[in-house]
Design a protein around this motif. Structure first.
Motif, mmCIF file in Angstrom:
data_model
loop_
_atom_site.group_PDB
_atom_site.id
_atom_site.type_symbol
_atom_site.label_atom_id
_atom_site.label_comp_id
_atom_site.label_asym_id
_atom_site.label_seq_id
_atom_site.Cartn_x
_atom_site.Cartn_y
_atom_site.Cartn_z
ATOM 1 N N UNK A 179 0.573 -1.105 0.335
ATOM 2 C CA UNK A 179 0.007 -0.312 -0.095
ATOM 3 C C UNK A 179 0.298 1.079 -0.092
ATOM 4 N N UNK A 180 -0.072 2.508 -0.033
ATOM 5 C CA UNK A 180 0.853 3.761 0.404
ATOM 6 C C UNK A 180 1.070 4.449 1.630
ATOM 7 N N UNK A 181 2.263 4.909 1.634
ATOM 8 C CA UNK A 181 2.227 5.623 2.794
ATOM 9 C C UNK A 181 1.274 5.889 3.643
ATOM 10 N N UNK A 182 1.203 6.281 4.521
ATOM 11 C CA UNK A 182 -0.261 7.482 5.113
ATOM 12 C C UNK A 182 -0.132 7.636 5.847
ATOM 13 N N UNK A 183 -0.253 9.312 6.386
ATOM 14 C CA UNK A 183 0.105 9.923 7.894
ATOM 15 C C UNK A 183 -0.505 9.042 8.591
ATOM 16 N N UNK A 184 0.371 8.929 9.641
ATOM 17 C CA UNK A 184 -0.673 8.680 11.366
ATOM 18 C C UNK A 184 -0.915 9.606 11.958
ATOM 19 N N UNK A 185 0.251 10.971 12.349
ATOM 20 C CA UNK A 185 0.767 12.083 12.823
ATOM 21 C C UNK A 185 1.772 12.384 12.742
ATOM 22 N N UNK A 186 1.786 14.097 12.819
ATOM 23 C CA UNK A 186 3.003 14.897 13.030
ATOM 24 C C UNK A 186 3.068 15.265 13.721
ATOM 25 N N UNK A 187 3.732 16.237 14.008
ATOM 26 C CA UNK A 187 5.114 17.368 15.101
ATOM 27 C C UNK A 187 5.653 18.401 14.432
ATOM 28 N N UNK A 188 4.871 19.568 15.195
ATOM 29 C CA UNK A 188 5.805 20.559 14.711
ATOM 30 C C UNK A 188 6.664 21.539 16.386
ATOM 31 N N UNK A 189 7.922 22.228 15.416
ATOM 32 C CA UNK A 189 8.500 22.050 16.712
ATOM 33 C C UNK A 189 8.303 23.140 17.327
ATOM 34 N N UNK A 190 7.292 23.751 17.423
ATOM 35 C CA UNK A 190 6.869 24.443 19.066
ATOM 36 C C UNK A 190 5.887 23.417 19.718
ATOM 37 N N UNK A 191 5.987 22.327 19.528
ATOM 38 C CA UNK A 191 5.180 20.620 20.531
ATOM 39 C C UNK A 191 5.987 20.340 20.752
ATOM 40 N N UNK A 192 6.250 19.669 22.153
ATOM 41 C CA UNK A 192 6.807 18.875 22.830
ATOM 42 C C UNK A 192 6.761 17.150 22.820
ATOM 43 N N UNK A 193 5.293 17.507 22.434
ATOM 44 C CA UNK A 193 4.746 15.876 22.544
ATOM 45 C C UNK A 193 2.572 15.862 21.671
ATOM 46 N N UNK A 194 2.313 14.940 21.561
ATOM 47 C CA UNK A 194 0.942 14.836 21.116
ATOM 48 C C UNK A 194 0.842 13.464 20.553
ATOM 49 N N UNK A 195 -0.347 13.867 20.999
ATOM 50 C CA UNK A 195 -1.253 12.878 21.059
ATOM 51 C C UNK A 195 -2.493 11.944 20.579
ATOM 52 N N UNK A 196 -1.925 11.031 20.093
ATOM 53 C CA UNK A 196 -3.575 11.111 18.827
ATOM 54 C C UNK A 196 -3.906 9.270 19.297
ATOM 55 N N UNK A 197 -5.054 9.156 20.319
ATOM 56 C CA UNK A 197 -5.423 7.711 21.400
ATOM 57 C C UNK A 197 -3.768 6.865 21.293
ATOM 58 N N UNK A 198 -4.228 6.322 20.212
ATOM 59 C CA UNK A 198 -2.788 5.359 21.120
ATOM 60 C C UNK A 198 -1.770 5.044 20.490
#
Lengths: 115, 112
Positions: B42-61
């Motif tokens: 399959x193709x690559x699909x984005x699951x999560x991203x983060x920008x440099x002004x943020x230290x942590x990001x969560x999305x469910x699991x």
């Protein structure tokens, strides 16, 4: 939204033949990227366009590869002449740079086999 | 140019356990770090991203952490499930929408 569309999905050709891969980006997206994926080299960026203008083609392996984007809804990647080492999956991706939707969305890919 | 290193190359975990994938980058100007999941064929699909002004990001699991000083970022998957089995790629760029440099990928296998 149909997503990024690529054709053909599979291509088998003989060494020395010309190969043309096609990509239709998501409507409204202004950036388009061509990637190549192999087991040995992973995902490599070949070239990308902003507003139909090539910005960085430093990843294009050699003069046998060329890419065009004549309008906002169509791009081609051409290999002439093809060689067995060009066998790979070629992905096209698009994004909406500077318009709040910068995620790169990938097409289904073209699996190329050069015999 | 940017160079992104990703470890480990393969990861096998028991269903329900956590998985952690780590990436380092070389360009201190990079400030956008997406993670892609690619299932077989399959193709690559984005699951999560983060920008440099943020230290942590969560999305469910899933969660990502970023340490700009050390130039490394990580993907954490908790309570892994068999459908998490795939190849995961980290990437870095100077701006969202700009050219991405990908890591070499991590093949994750979740054993039932």
């Amino acid at each position: 939204d149909a997503g990024v569309i690529q054709s053909p999905r599979h291509e088998v050709t003989e060494m020395g033949q010309e190969v043309t891969l096609r990509c239709k980006p998501i409507s409204g997206h202004n950036s388009l990227f061509w990637y190549r994926q192999t087991m040995m080299r992973g995902l490599e960026l070949l070239i990308y366009f902003n507003n139909n203008v090539p910005i960085d083609d430093s990843g294009m392996p050699e003069d046998r590869f060329s890419a065009k984007m004549p309008n906002a809804s169509f791009s081609t990647l051409k290999i002439q002449p093809s060689e067995p080492r060009d066998s790979a999956v070629y992905f096209c991706a698009s994004s909406s740079r500077g318009r709040g939707e910068e995620t790169q969305y990938f097409g289904p890919g073209t699996r190329l086999l050069v015999l | 140019g940017e160079n992104v290193e990703q470890h480990p190359s393969t990861l096998s975990v028991q269903e329900g356990d956590s998985a952690v994938i780590k990436c380092t980058y070389s360009d201190s100007a990079s400030n956008y770090f997406p993670w892609y999941k690619q299932e077989l064929g399959k193709r690559p699909q984005l699951i999560i991203d983060i920008r440099s002004n943020v230290g942590e990001k969560k999305d469910q699991r899933i969660a990502v952490t970023l340490n700009k000083t050390a130039k490394h970022f990580s993907l954490h998957i908790t309570e892994t499930q068999p459908e998490d089995s795939a190849v995961y790629f980290c990437a870095a760029s100077r701006a969202a929408g700009n050219k991405l440099t990908f890591g070499g990928g991590t093949r994750v296998l979740v054993k039932p």
